[in-house]
Design a protein around this motif. Sequence first.
Motif, PDB file in Angstrom:
ATOM      1  N   ARG B   6     -10.931  -1.502  10.646  1.00 51.47           N
ATOM      2  CA  ARG B   6     -10.506  -2.755  10.015  1.00 51.47           C
ATOM      3  C   ARG B   6     -10.459  -2.613   8.488  1.00 51.47           C
ATOM      4  N   GLU B   7     -11.505  -2.000   7.936  1.00 53.52           N
ATOM      5  CA  GLU B   7     -11.535  -1.822   6.477  1.00 53.52           C
ATOM      6  C   GLU B   7     -10.516  -0.781   6.036  1.00 53.52           C
ATOM      7  N   VAL B   8     -10.321   0.234   6.874  1.00 53.06           N
ATOM      8  CA  VAL B   8      -9.347   1.271   6.541  1.00 53.06           C
ATOM      9  C   VAL B   8      -7.962   0.660   6.393  1.00 53.06           C
ATOM     10  N   MET B   9      -7.572  -0.192   7.343  1.00 49.86           N
ATOM     11  CA  MET B   9      -6.230  -0.765   7.282  1.00 49.86           C
ATOM     12  C   MET B   9      -6.068  -1.708   6.088  1.00 49.86           C
ATOM     13  N   ARG B  10      -7.139  -2.415   5.739  1.00 49.48           N
ATOM     14  CA  ARG B  10      -7.053  -3.259   4.535  1.00 49.48           C
ATOM     15  C   ARG B  10      -6.807  -2.391   3.300  1.00 49.48           C
ATOM     16  N   LYS B  11      -7.505  -1.269   3.252  1.00 47.64           N
ATOM     17  CA  LYS B  11      -7.336  -0.392   2.094  1.00 47.64           C
ATOM     18  C   LYS B  11      -5.974   0.288   2.101  1.00 47.64           C
ATOM     19  N   VAL B  12      -5.488   0.631   3.286  1.00 49.67           N
ATOM     20  CA  VAL B  12      -4.153   1.221   3.366  1.00 49.67           C
ATOM     21  C   VAL B  12      -3.130   0.244   2.800  1.00 49.67           C
ATOM     22  N   ARG B  18      -2.123  -1.382  -5.347  1.00 49.88           N
ATOM     23  CA  ARG B  18      -2.940  -1.012  -6.503  1.00 49.88           C
ATOM     24  C   ARG B  18      -3.348   0.444  -6.303  1.00 49.88           C
ATOM     25  N   SER B  19      -3.732   1.140  -7.378  1.00 51.32           N
ATOM     26  CA  SER B  19      -4.156   2.516  -7.137  1.00 51.32           C
ATOM     27  C   SER B  19      -5.595   2.506  -6.656  1.00 51.32           C
ATOM     28  N   LEU B  20      -5.822   3.171  -5.553  1.00 45.82           N
ATOM     29  CA  LEU B  20      -7.156   3.208  -4.968  1.00 45.82           C
ATOM     30  C   LEU B  20      -8.050   4.129  -5.790  1.00 45.82           C
ATOM     31  N   ALA B  21      -9.335   3.808  -5.817  1.00 46.34           N
ATOM     32  CA  ALA B  21     -10.297   4.661  -6.512  1.00 46.34           C
ATOM     33  C   ALA B  21     -10.457   5.972  -5.751  1.00 46.34           C
ATOM     34  N   GLY B  23     -13.020   7.496  -4.620  1.00 45.76           N
ATOM     35  CA  GLY B  23     -13.884   7.379  -3.451  1.00 45.76           C
ATOM     36  C   GLY B  23     -13.177   6.732  -2.260  1.00 45.76           C
ATOM     37  N   GLU B  24     -12.340   5.763  -2.556  1.00 45.29           N
ATOM     38  CA  GLU B  24     -11.585   5.087  -1.482  1.00 45.29           C
ATOM     39  C   GLU B  24     -10.588   6.051  -0.842  1.00 45.29           C
ATOM     40  N   ARG B  25      -9.937   6.831  -1.688  1.00 46.14           N
ATOM     41  CA  ARG B  25      -8.955   7.773  -1.139  1.00 46.14           C
ATOM     42  C   ARG B  25      -9.642   8.813  -0.255  1.00 46.14           C
ATOM     43  N   VAL B  26     -10.805   9.266  -0.706  1.00 45.13           N
ATOM     44  CA  VAL B  26     -11.550  10.246   0.099  1.00 45.13           C
ATOM     45  C   VAL B  26     -11.954   9.634   1.441  1.00 45.13           C
ATOM     46  N   ALA B  27     -12.434   8.394   1.387  1.00 43.21           N
ATOM     47  CA  ALA B  27     -12.859   7.726   2.616  1.00 43.21           C
ATOM     48  C   ALA B  27     -11.694   7.589   3.600  1.00 43.21           C
ATOM     49  N   LEU B  28     -10.501   7.279   3.074  1.00 39.52           N
ATOM     50  CA  LEU B  28      -9.332   7.165   3.949  1.00 39.52           C
ATOM     51  C   LEU B  28      -8.994   8.511   4.573  1.00 39.52           C
ATOM     52  N   ARG B  29      -8.974   9.550   3.730  1.00 29.43           N
ATOM     53  CA  ARG B  29      -8.680  10.893   4.243  1.00 29.43           C
ATOM     54  C   ARG B  29      -9.620  11.280   5.379  1.00 29.43           C
ATOM     55  N   LEU B  30     -10.900  11.051   5.126  1.00 32.21           N
ATOM     56  CA  LEU B  30     -11.912  11.403   6.136  1.00 32.21           C
ATOM     57  C   LEU B  30     -11.634  10.647   7.434  1.00 32.21           C
ATOM     58  N   HIS B  31     -11.354   9.367   7.270  1.00 29.56           N
ATOM     59  CA  HIS B  31     -11.119   8.545   8.453  1.00 29.56           C
ATOM     60  C   HIS B  31      -9.869   9.014   9.205  1.00 29.56           C
ATOM     61  N   PHE B  32      -8.795   9.267   8.478  1.00 26.07           N
ATOM     62  CA  PHE B  32      -7.558   9.704   9.126  1.00 26.07           C
ATOM     63  C   PHE B  32      -7.759  10.995   9.904  1.00 26.07           C
ATOM     64  N   ALA B  33      -8.651  11.834   9.382  1.00 25.95           N
ATOM     65  CA  ALA B  33      -8.873  13.132  10.020  1.00 25.95           C
ATOM     66  C   ALA B  33      -9.358  12.964  11.458  1.00 25.95           C
ATOM     67  N   ILE B  34     -10.036  11.854  11.710  1.00 28.44           N
ATOM     68  CA  ILE B  34     -10.577  11.707  13.063  1.00 28.44           C
ATOM     69  C   ILE B  34      -9.981  10.525  13.831  1.00 28.44           C
ATOM     70  N   CYS B  35      -9.106   9.755  13.195  1.00 29.72           N
ATOM     71  CA  CYS B  35      -8.632   8.541  13.874  1.00 29.72           C
ATOM     72  C   CYS B  35      -7.112   8.503  13.947  1.00 29.72           C
ATOM     73  N   ARG B  36      -6.608   8.764  15.123  1.00 32.69           N
ATOM     74  CA  ARG B  36      -5.166   8.784  15.306  1.00 32.69           C
ATOM     75  C   ARG B  36      -4.557   7.385  15.152  1.00 32.69           C
ATOM     76  N   GLY B  37      -5.274   6.380  15.622  1.00 31.64           N
ATOM     77  CA  GLY B  37      -4.765   5.008  15.551  1.00 31.64           C
ATOM     78  C   GLY B  37      -4.451   4.600  14.120  1.00 31.64           C
ATOM     79  N   CYS B  38      -5.383   4.859  13.219  1.00 33.63           N
ATOM     80  CA  CYS B  38      -5.161   4.490  11.820  1.00 33.63           C
ATOM     81  C   CYS B  38      -4.071   5.351  11.191  1.00 33.63           C
ATOM     82  N   ARG B  39      -4.001   6.609  11.605  1.00 33.62           N
ATOM     83  CA  ARG B  39      -2.916   7.464  11.088  1.00 33.62           C
ATOM     84  C   ARG B  39      -1.572   6.866  11.482  1.00 33.62           C
ATOM     85  N   ASN B  40      -1.440   6.516  12.754  1.00 38.58           N
ATOM     86  CA  ASN B  40      -0.172   5.960  13.226  1.00 38.58           C
ATOM     87  C   ASN B  40       0.146   4.649  12.525  1.00 38.58           C
TER      88      ASN B  40
END
Lengths: 161, 57
Positions: B6-12, B18-21, B23-40
Amino acid sequence: MAEDFKTQVEKLRPYLLRYAQLQLRSAEAAEDAVQEALVAALAGASGFAGRSNLRTWLTGILKHKIVDAIRKSSRELQPLPGEDDAAEFDTLFDERGHWSQAPDAWELPEKTAQAFMMREHLGLETAEICKELAITSTHCWVMLYRARMALRLCLQESWFK
Amino acid sequence: MMLPCREVMRKVSQGEDRSLAFGERVALRLHFAICRGCRNASAQLKFLRRAVRRLSE
């Protein structure tokens, strides 16, 4: 020499077949396209003359054959079963063919719709949108998030499913 | 600590505005690495954006 060329071409058949199958619906059509490409290739072997990679050259010929096949099959107009009607929408209408429930006009909450179009279509920055609509940037992000997620869901449910 | 989807999609979504900080970009990358749903879903939001933008062309 000629025999050798033929052997090399034949070796590439499985690759070409996979390539054709990716783009043509029926296995039969893919087979035909490859066959035609190979015949054309062997007939025009002198045109190859080692100028490029054999596989690249053959793929180029096959591409034309695939395009021909697609154009031909679209002329033949054979709708796939199930794609020539749209019965899934019939429940929207009553037995006389009128809307069971007449559709309302589409209304994203007005400000949400405005913000979305200003951002995505006009390409305005968040700051400009906030000023124009007299909202905070946090509010603006929430509205954009809501609009995007709603639109995504709508396409997911009604178009891609 | 993984961000929930839920938080990932808000940040996406915010990342479009706005340009993400860092830390936010890293958190998204990490999440995408393991979550196909958010990637899609994230790719789909990009698709929507391109589609809407091209309305004017």
